[in-house]
Design a protein around this motif. Structure first.
Motif, PDB file in Angstrom:
ATOM      1  N   ASP A   1       0.829  -1.203   0.000  1.00  0.00           N
ATOM      2  CA  ASP A   1       0.000   0.000   0.000  1.00  0.00           C
ATOM      3  C   ASP A   1       0.865   1.256   0.000  1.00  0.00           C
ATOM      4  O   ASP A   1       0.485   2.281  -0.550  1.00  0.00           O
ATOM      5  CB  ASP A   1      -0.929  -0.025   1.225  1.00  0.00           C
ATOM      6  N   GLY A   2       2.033   1.165   0.638  1.00  0.00           N
ATOM      7  CA  GLY A   2       2.969   2.281   0.653  1.00  0.00           C
ATOM      8  C   GLY A   2       2.624   3.392   1.633  1.00  0.00           C
ATOM      9  O   GLY A   2       3.257   4.435   1.628  1.00  0.00           O
ATOM     10  N   ARG A   3       1.613   3.172   2.452  1.00  0.00           N
ATOM     11  CA  ARG A   3       1.233   4.202   3.437  1.00  0.00           C
ATOM     12  C   ARG A   3       1.995   4.020   4.732  1.00  0.00           C
ATOM     13  O   ARG A   3       2.490   2.945   5.031  1.00  0.00           O
ATOM     14  CB  ARG A   3      -0.258   4.069   3.773  1.00  0.00           C
ATOM     15  N   MET A   4       2.026   5.066   5.485  1.00  0.00           N
ATOM     16  CA  MET A   4       2.581   4.984   6.829  1.00  0.00           C
ATOM     17  C   MET A   4       1.583   4.260   7.723  1.00  0.00           C
ATOM     18  O   MET A   4       0.364   4.341   7.508  1.00  0.00           O
ATOM     19  CB  MET A   4       2.833   6.388   7.383  1.00  0.00           C
ATOM     20  N   ALA A   5       2.082   3.575   8.719  1.00  0.00           N
ATOM     21  CA  ALA A   5       1.225   2.845   9.650  1.00  0.00           C
ATOM     22  C   ALA A   5       0.257   3.791  10.363  1.00  0.00           C
ATOM     23  O   ALA A   5      -0.884   3.415  10.636  1.00  0.00           O
ATOM     24  CB  ALA A   5       2.073   2.080  10.658  1.00  0.00           C
ATOM     25  N   THR A   6       0.708   5.014  10.620  1.00  0.00           N
ATOM     26  CA  THR A   6      -0.176   5.967  11.305  1.00  0.00           C
ATOM     27  C   THR A   6      -1.396   6.310  10.453  1.00  0.00           C
ATOM     28  O   THR A   6      -2.489   6.491  10.983  1.00  0.00           O
ATOM     29  CB  THR A   6       0.569   7.262  11.673  1.00  0.00           C
ATOM     30  N   ALA A   7      -1.215   6.370   9.131  1.00  0.00           N
ATOM     31  CA  ALA A   7      -2.352   6.635   8.244  1.00  0.00           C
ATOM     32  C   ALA A   7      -3.322   5.463   8.251  1.00  0.00           C
ATOM     33  O   ALA A   7      -4.541   5.647   8.255  1.00  0.00           O
ATOM     34  CB  ALA A   7      -1.872   6.914   6.827  1.00  0.00           C
ATOM     35  N   LEU A   8      -2.791   4.254   8.278  1.00  0.00           N
ATOM     36  CA  LEU A   8      -3.658   3.070   8.362  1.00  0.00           C
ATOM     37  C   LEU A   8      -4.448   3.086   9.663  1.00  0.00           C
ATOM     38  O   LEU A   8      -5.655   2.822   9.668  1.00  0.00           O
ATOM     39  CB  LEU A   8      -2.844   1.783   8.253  1.00  0.00           C
ATOM     40  N   CYS A   9      -3.776   3.403  10.753  1.00  0.00           N
ATOM     41  CA  CYS A   9      -4.459   3.465  12.049  1.00  0.00           C
ATOM     42  C   CYS A   9      -5.606   4.467  12.021  1.00  0.00           C
ATOM     43  O   CYS A   9      -6.711   4.171  12.478  1.00  0.00           O
ATOM     44  CB  CYS A   9      -3.477   3.831  13.155  1.00  0.00           C
ATOM     45  N   ARG A  10      -5.335   5.624  11.452  1.00  0.00           N
ATOM     46  CA  ARG A  10      -6.366   6.655  11.364  1.00  0.00           C
ATOM     47  C   ARG A  10      -7.545   6.164  10.524  1.00  0.00           C
ATOM     48  O   ARG A  10      -8.696   6.265  10.924  1.00  0.00           O
ATOM     49  CB  ARG A  10      -5.782   7.935  10.760  1.00  0.00           C
ATOM     50  N   ASP A  11      -7.240   5.598   9.360  1.00  0.00           N
ATOM     51  CA  ASP A  11      -8.290   5.155   8.446  1.00  0.00           C
ATOM     52  C   ASP A  11      -9.087   3.974   8.994  1.00  0.00           C
ATOM     53  O   ASP A  11     -10.280   3.840   8.704  1.00  0.00           O
ATOM     54  CB  ASP A  11      -7.696   4.783   7.091  1.00  0.00           C
ATOM     55  N   ALA A  12      -8.438   3.116   9.764  1.00  0.00           N
ATOM     56  CA  ALA A  12      -9.109   1.934  10.318  1.00  0.00           C
ATOM     57  C   ALA A  12      -9.702   2.187  11.700  1.00  0.00           C
ATOM     58  O   ALA A  12     -10.403   1.339  12.236  1.00  0.00           O
ATOM     59  CB  ALA A  12      -8.137   0.759  10.371  1.00  0.00           C
ATOM     60  N   GLY A  13      -9.391   3.333  12.279  1.00  0.00           N
ATOM     61  CA  GLY A  13      -9.947   3.667  13.590  1.00  0.00           C
ATOM     62  C   GLY A  13      -9.342   2.885  14.737  1.00  0.00           C
ATOM     63  O   GLY A  13     -10.031   2.522  15.691  1.00  0.00           O
TER      64      GLY A  13
ATOM     65  N   PRO B   1      -7.919  -9.101  15.890  1.00  0.00           N
ATOM     66  CA  PRO B   1      -8.933  -8.044  15.956  1.00  0.00           C
ATOM     67  C   PRO B   1     -10.342  -8.635  15.943  1.00  0.00           C
ATOM     68  O   PRO B   1     -10.557  -9.745  15.457  1.00  0.00           O
ATOM     69  CB  PRO B   1      -8.684  -7.234  14.682  1.00  0.00           C
ATOM     70  N   LYS B   2     -11.269  -7.871  16.477  1.00  0.00           N
ATOM     71  CA  LYS B   2     -12.672  -8.242  16.344  1.00  0.00           C
ATOM     72  C   LYS B   2     -13.036  -8.112  14.873  1.00  0.00           C
ATOM     73  O   LYS B   2     -12.340  -7.450  14.098  1.00  0.00           O
ATOM     74  CB  LYS B   2     -13.550  -7.326  17.192  1.00  0.00           C
ATOM     75  N   VAL B   3     -14.137  -8.731  14.488  1.00  0.00           N
ATOM     76  CA  VAL B   3     -14.535  -8.760  13.083  1.00  0.00           C
ATOM     77  C   VAL B   3     -14.694  -7.357  12.511  1.00  0.00           C
ATOM     78  O   VAL B   3     -14.222  -7.076  11.400  1.00  0.00           O
ATOM     79  CB  VAL B   3     -15.830  -9.576  12.885  1.00  0.00           C
ATOM     80  N   ASP B   4     -15.319  -6.451  13.245  1.00  0.00           N
ATOM     81  CA  ASP B   4     -15.517  -5.104  12.712  1.00  0.00           C
ATOM     82  C   ASP B   4     -14.193  -4.376  12.511  1.00  0.00           C
ATOM     83  O   ASP B   4     -14.008  -3.659  11.528  1.00  0.00           O
ATOM     84  CB  ASP B   4     -16.482  -4.289  13.573  1.00  0.00           C
ATOM     85  N   THR B   5     -13.244  -4.589  13.401  1.00  0.00           N
ATOM     86  CA  THR B   5     -11.926  -3.965  13.268  1.00  0.00           C
ATOM     87  C   THR B   5     -11.163  -4.575  12.100  1.00  0.00           C
ATOM     88  O   THR B   5     -10.548  -3.858  11.305  1.00  0.00           O
ATOM     89  CB  THR B   5     -11.112  -4.116  14.563  1.00  0.00           C
ATOM     90  N   ALA B   6     -11.209  -5.895  11.975  1.00  0.00           N
ATOM     91  CA  ALA B   6     -10.537  -6.567  10.861  1.00  0.00           C
ATOM     92  C   ALA B   6     -11.121  -6.106   9.529  1.00  0.00           C
ATOM     93  O   ALA B   6     -10.396  -5.901   8.557  1.00  0.00           O
ATOM     94  CB  ALA B   6     -10.658  -8.082  11.015  1.00  0.00           C
ATOM     95  N   SER B   7     -12.420  -5.910   9.499  1.00  0.00           N
ATOM     96  CA  SER B   7     -13.087  -5.440   8.280  1.00  0.00           C
ATOM     97  C   SER B   7     -12.617  -4.026   7.918  1.00  0.00           C
ATOM     98  O   SER B   7     -12.353  -3.730   6.749  1.00  0.00           O
ATOM     99  CB  SER B   7     -14.601  -5.473   8.472  1.00  0.00           C
ATOM    100  N   ARG B   8     -12.495  -3.159   8.920  1.00  0.00           N
ATOM    101  CA  ARG B   8     -12.007  -1.792   8.660  1.00  0.00           C
ATOM    102  C   ARG B   8     -10.557  -1.812   8.177  1.00  0.00           C
ATOM    103  O   ARG B   8     -10.181  -1.045   7.287  1.00  0.00           O
ATOM    104  CB  ARG B   8     -12.155  -0.923   9.906  1.00  0.00           C
ATOM    105  N   LEU B   9      -9.740  -2.693   8.760  1.00  0.00           N
ATOM    106  CA  LEU B   9      -8.350  -2.818   8.317  1.00  0.00           C
ATOM    107  C   LEU B   9      -8.297  -3.274   6.861  1.00  0.00           C
ATOM    108  O   LEU B   9      -7.555  -2.707   6.046  1.00  0.00           O
ATOM    109  CB  LEU B   9      -7.587  -3.815   9.194  1.00  0.00           C
ATOM    110  N   ALA B  10      -9.063  -4.290   6.523  1.00  0.00           N
ATOM    111  CA  ALA B  10      -9.084  -4.799   5.150  1.00  0.00           C
ATOM    112  C   ALA B  10      -9.541  -3.721   4.180  1.00  0.00           C
ATOM    113  O   ALA B  10      -8.928  -3.527   3.120  1.00  0.00           O
ATOM    114  CB  ALA B  10      -9.994  -6.028   5.061  1.00  0.00           C
ATOM    115  N   ASP B  11     -10.595  -3.008   4.541  1.00  0.00           N
ATOM    116  CA  ASP B  11     -11.089  -1.926   3.676  1.00  0.00           C
ATOM    117  C   ASP B  11     -10.028  -0.849   3.488  1.00  0.00           C
ATOM    118  O   ASP B  11      -9.811  -0.371   2.374  1.00  0.00           O
ATOM    119  CB  ASP B  11     -12.357  -1.300   4.252  1.00  0.00           C
TER     120      ASP B  11
END
Length: 83
Positions: free
Chosen positions: A18-30, A46-56
């Protein structure tokens, strides 16, 4: 199968591609950076909702991220697939 290790490995692969910084992923995935570090270390699943946000946020399928599918299907690919 060690699902925590699979998740950790696939998170690393997806982050690198993806090439993003981990902090950007954290922000986007909540999630917090500490939580991401725990997932990357294989400490927790992760719980299912968190895993889903990470995947998205990473543009991969939830099944791939969790080790249930060998292909990184994106949401767009899944939407265009015929039933």
């Amino acid at each position: 199968m060690d699902y925590r290790k699979t998740l950790a490995d696939r998170l690393r692969v997806a982050l690198l591609r993806d090439g993003r910084m981990a902090t950007a992923l954290c922000r986007d995935a909540g999630i917090t950076p500490h939580t991401l570090r725990d997932y990357l270390a294989g400490k927790y699943m992760p719980k299912v909702d968190t895993a889903s946000r990470l995947a998205d946020a990473l543009g991969v399928s939830l099944d791939w991220l969790m080790g249930r599918d060998s292909q990184k299907k994106s949401a767009a690919t899944l939407d265009s697939a015929e039933p």
